[in-house]
Design a protein around this motif. Structure first.
Motif, PDB file in Angstrom:
ATOM      1  N   ARG A   1      15.849  36.000  25.498  1.00 26.98           N
ATOM      2  CA  ARG A   1      16.461  35.237  24.416  1.00 26.98           C
ATOM      3  C   ARG A   1      16.994  33.922  24.964  1.00 26.98           C
ATOM      4  O   ARG A   1      17.589  33.862  26.045  1.00 26.98           O
ATOM      5  N   ARG A   2      16.795  32.848  24.229  1.00 27.58           N
ATOM      6  CA  ARG A   2      17.190  31.525  24.715  1.00 27.58           C
ATOM      7  C   ARG A   2      18.647  31.252  24.394  1.00 27.58           C
ATOM      8  O   ARG A   2      19.175  31.690  23.355  1.00 27.58           O
ATOM      9  N   ASP A   3      19.313  30.527  25.285  1.00 25.33           N
ATOM     10  CA  ASP A   3      20.715  30.201  25.044  1.00 25.33           C
ATOM     11  C   ASP A   3      20.865  28.946  24.196  1.00 25.33           C
ATOM     12  O   ASP A   3      21.843  28.769  23.480  1.00 25.33           O
TER      13      ASP A   3
ATOM     14  N   VAL B   1      20.995  30.341  32.293  1.00 26.86           N
ATOM     15  CA  VAL B   1      22.294  29.748  31.981  1.00 26.86           C
ATOM     16  C   VAL B   1      22.676  28.701  33.024  1.00 26.86           C
ATOM     17  O   VAL B   1      23.136  27.607  32.677  1.00 26.86           O
ATOM     18  N   GLU B   2      22.461  29.005  34.300  1.00 25.06           N
ATOM     19  CA  GLU B   2      22.808  28.050  35.352  1.00 25.06           C
ATOM     20  C   GLU B   2      22.007  26.765  35.204  1.00 25.06           C
ATOM     21  O   GLU B   2      22.543  25.667  35.363  1.00 25.06           O
ATOM     22  N   GLU B   3      20.724  26.880  34.884  1.00 18.81           N
ATOM     23  CA  GLU B   3      19.884  25.696  34.743  1.00 18.81           C
ATOM     24  C   GLU B   3      20.346  24.820  33.586  1.00 18.81           C
ATOM     25  O   GLU B   3      20.429  23.598  33.694  1.00 18.81           O
ATOM     26  N   ASN B   4      20.700  25.430  32.471  1.00 15.26           N
ATOM     27  CA  ASN B   4      21.143  24.655  31.315  1.00 15.26           C
ATOM     28  C   ASN B   4      22.545  24.087  31.507  1.00 15.26           C
ATOM     29  O   ASN B   4      22.858  23.005  31.016  1.00 15.26           O
ATOM     30  N   GLU B   5      23.401  24.808  32.215  1.00 21.65           N
ATOM     31  CA  GLU B   5      24.744  24.291  32.474  1.00 21.65           C
ATOM     32  C   GLU B   5      24.681  23.054  33.367  1.00 21.65           C
ATOM     33  O   GLU B   5      25.464  22.127  33.227  1.00 21.65           O
TER      34      GLU B   5
ATOM     35  N   ARG C   1      27.384  29.548  24.510  1.00 22.46           N
ATOM     36  CA  ARG C   1      27.783  30.381  25.644  1.00 22.46           C
ATOM     37  C   ARG C   1      28.145  31.797  25.184  1.00 22.46           C
ATOM     38  O   ARG C   1      27.713  32.786  25.772  1.00 22.46           O
ATOM     39  N   GLY C   2      28.955  31.878  24.130  1.00 20.59           N
ATOM     40  CA  GLY C   2      29.328  33.199  23.629  1.00 20.59           C
ATOM     41  C   GLY C   2      28.151  33.952  23.070  1.00 20.59           C
ATOM     42  O   GLY C   2      28.008  35.170  23.275  1.00 20.59           O
ATOM     43  N   ARG C   3      27.275  33.246  22.391  1.00 19.02           N
ATOM     44  CA  ARG C   3      26.118  33.876  21.758  1.00 19.02           C
ATOM     45  C   ARG C   3      25.179  34.503  22.788  1.00 19.02           C
ATOM     46  O   ARG C   3      24.732  35.644  22.613  1.00 19.02           O
ATOM     47  N   ILE C   4      24.872  33.783  23.876  1.00 18.39           N
ATOM     48  CA  ILE C   4      23.920  34.323  24.841  1.00 18.39           C
ATOM     49  C   ILE C   4      24.500  35.553  25.536  1.00 18.39           C
ATOM     50  O   ILE C   4      23.764  36.476  25.907  1.00 18.39           O
TER      51      ILE C   4
ATOM     52  N   ALA D   1      31.166  42.139  30.234  1.00 20.16           N
ATOM     53  CA  ALA D   1      30.473  42.155  31.519  1.00 20.16           C
ATOM     54  C   ALA D   1      29.452  41.025  31.597  1.00 20.16           C
ATOM     55  O   ALA D   1      29.274  40.399  32.656  1.00 20.16           O
ATOM     56  N   ALA D   2      28.786  40.736  30.485  1.00 25.54           N
ATOM     57  CA  ALA D   2      27.819  39.636  30.453  1.00 25.54           C
ATOM     58  C   ALA D   2      28.502  38.307  30.732  1.00 25.54           C
ATOM     59  O   ALA D   2      27.991  37.471  31.482  1.00 25.54           O
ATOM     60  N   VAL D   3      29.662  38.097  30.127  1.00 25.77           N
ATOM     61  CA  VAL D   3      30.407  36.852  30.347  1.00 25.77           C
ATOM     62  C   VAL D   3      30.801  36.731  31.815  1.00 25.77           C
ATOM     63  O   VAL D   3      30.674  35.667  32.432  1.00 25.77           O
ATOM     64  N   ASP D   4      31.268  37.820  32.398  1.00 26.87           N
ATOM     65  CA  ASP D   4      31.720  37.784  33.795  1.00 26.87           C
ATOM     66  C   ASP D   4      30.587  37.432  34.752  1.00 26.87           C
ATOM     67  O   ASP D   4      30.811  36.741  35.747  1.00 26.87           O
TER      68      ASP D   4
END
Length: 361
Positions: A96-98, A175-179, A189-192, A207-210
């Motif tokens: 799924r895309r962020d 996520v790292e690449e887009n950030e 951010r919350g959605r992904i 856990a996903a956020v962490d």
């Protein structure tokens, strides 16, 4: 009659002088040698001597080549070597895309840059069966697909092949690449985080956020959790969620914790098509009408987690998924084709069951 001449034996000293003279005289034959070693053996010995020197040089070169090959294989295994991959072998929907909203102007600039300069930063993929799954570089892949319709040179794209699989590593890389390239919006951010948890990649949204935002501060991760709750509670009804500012999103999350979810969902469900400004005005009006409640300081501002129940398998295929949050039960049926009449029948039976349950209590 001729007189015969008497022959006499040669003197020993004269024979020795004669033999010494023959030895000192140079030979006119190229095949004669003063050495007792045959000529072919001498040639072989000389060739072996030269070959031994060449072998040493070759062994040094071979060792260098083997070392370079090992380094190259290690780099390839680590996903540091870009390879040209056909576009039709890459699955853009692998995870799924962020990113939710695409900037048309930015896409036009990217297309022109690719035509003139080519791709400077390869995309990232991971092996997926006989093909590859896209991890990061969705915009670049989309641009190549557009250009390939008219220009054959864009039918292959440079890509780093990572051993990320479809698990946490794939989401972290995306996520790292887009950030790094351009910050995600607070809502994205919350959605992904919610989507990654929903696919079972992480045991929970928290856990996903962490993991996805491990490099962020504790305060920032708390904000991401707040927007995750906004997506879980209202994501299916919000028309312009990416337009939510950090301040407005945190205010909305606070209201949800205080029990405004039902009122907000009703207001959004009854609204027609809205622009971002009108949608927030509608939300504010609903928030003002929501009853105030005491804030639970024990939760420390963290969103309430959604509890996902164990899937229930259906006899003829498919499964029923359910999750429970504050004041809400969500049920999804996957792998089954349900008609409108069938869906209505399910809802009516559920309503009847809830009525009986309430009467018993």
């Amino acid at each position: 009659m001729a007189k015969r001449r008497r022959l006499s034996a040669p003197d020993t000293a004269e024979l020795e002088q004669l033999e010494a003279g023959f030895v000192a005289k140079p030979s006119i034959s190229p095949f004669e040698s003063k050495s007792s070693t045959p000529p072919i053996a001498q040639v072989a010995a000389e060739a072996a001597a030269l070959n031994s020197l060449t072998a040493v040089t070759d062994r040094v070169a071979l060792a260098q080549d083997q070392g370079d090959a090992t380094k190259w294989r290690d780099a390839q295994g680590a996903g540091l070597v870009a390879e040209m991959l056909p576009l039709d072998q890459i699955n853009a929907d692998f995870i799924r895309r962020d990113r939710m909203v695409e900037d048309e102007e930015a896409m036009a600039e990217l297309l022109e840059s690719l035509r003139v300069h080519g791709l400077r930063t390869p995309i990232e993929v991971t092996r997926d069966g006989d093909g590859f799954g896209l991890i990061s570089g969705f915009r670049r892949l989309k641009a190549f697909l557009h250009l390939a319709e008219t220009e054959p040179r864009f039918r292959e794209i440079p890509a780093f092949i990572r051993e990320a699989g479809s698990g946490q590593g794939a989401y972290v890389s995306m996520v790292e690449e887009n950030e790094l390239r351009a910050n995600l919006s607070p809502y994205e951010r919350g959605r992904i985080a919610v989507l990654a948890a929903g696919q079972g990649v992480f045991p929970s949204t928290e856990a996903a956020v962490d993991v996805l935002f491990a490099a962020s501060s504790k305060a920032k991760r708390s904000k991401v959790r707040s927007f995750a709750m906004v997506h879980e509670s209202l994501g299916d009804l919000l028309q312009h969620p990416v337009s939510l500012t950090e301040k407005s999103g945190l205010r909305l999350a606070s209201a949800l914790r205080d029990g405004a979810q039902v009122r907000l969902r009703q207001a959004l469900a009854e609204a027609g098509e809205l622009d971002p400004k009108s949608e927030w005005a509608l939300i504010e009006a609903a928030l003002k009408g929501a009853p105030a409640s005491a804030k639970d300081k024990a939760r420390g501002g963290r969103p309430q987690q959604v509890q996902r129940l164990a899937p229930v398998s259906l006899s003829d295929g498919g499964e029923i998924l359910a999750e429970v949050s504050a004041g809400e039960l969500r049920i999804r049926i996957r792998g089954q084709s349900v008609t409108d009449e069938g869906a209505l029948d399910i809802v009516e039976q559920l309503a009847s069951y809830l009525g009986e349950l309430r009467a018993k209590n």
